[in-house]
Write a protein that holds these residues in place. Structure first.
Motif, short mmCIF file in Angstrom:
data_model
loop_
_atom_site.label_atom_id
_atom_site.label_comp_id
_atom_site.label_asym_id
_atom_site.label_seq_id
_atom_site.Cartn_x
_atom_site.Cartn_y
_atom_site.Cartn_z
N MET A 170 51.53 14.72 -74.19
CA MET A 170 50.25 14.95 -73.55
C MET A 170 49.53 13.60 -73.43
O MET A 170 49.42 12.86 -74.39
N LYS A 171 49.00 13.30 -72.26
CA LYS A 171 48.30 12.04 -72.02
C LYS A 171 46.86 12.15 -72.46
O LYS A 171 46.32 13.25 -72.62
N SER A 172 46.22 11.01 -72.66
CA SER A 172 44.84 11.00 -73.16
C SER A 172 43.89 11.72 -72.20
O SER A 172 42.95 12.39 -72.64
N HIS A 173 44.13 11.60 -70.90
CA HIS A 173 43.28 12.30 -69.93
C HIS A 173 43.38 13.81 -70.13
O HIS A 173 42.36 14.52 -70.05
N ASP A 174 44.57 14.30 -70.37
CA ASP A 174 44.77 15.74 -70.59
C ASP A 174 44.06 16.20 -71.86
O ASP A 174 43.46 17.28 -71.89
N ILE A 175 44.13 15.38 -72.91
CA ILE A 175 43.47 15.72 -74.18
C ILE A 175 41.96 15.81 -73.98
O ILE A 175 41.31 16.72 -74.49
N LEU A 176 41.41 14.88 -73.20
CA LEU A 176 39.97 14.89 -72.94
C LEU A 176 39.56 16.14 -72.16
O LEU A 176 38.52 16.74 -72.43
#
Length: 58
Positions: free
Chosen positions: A1-7
């Motif tokens: 999971m990429k940081s954008h998705d986590i946000l």
């Protein structure tokens, strides 16, 4: 999971924070700056003092 998705997943848990900067010896919120001062603040670079001091040889 990429940081954008986590946000995006945790968007409901996030809160807005106040960013302060030191101006002429006192701290002031960046939010209260006018448009020109906000642009100047974005262009600033961070200064990091190294732990080792270089002393010029005489």
């Amino acid at each position: 999971m990429k940081s954008h998705d986590i946000l995006e997943v945790n968007k409901s848990l996030r809160t807005r924070c106040m960013v302060y900067t030191r101006v002429m010896g006192y701290h002031r919120p960046v939010e209260s700056f006018n448009l020109g001062k906000k642009g100047e603040h974005k262009e600033r670079t961070c200064f990091h003092e190294s732990s080792k001091r270089h002393v010029a040889a005489l």
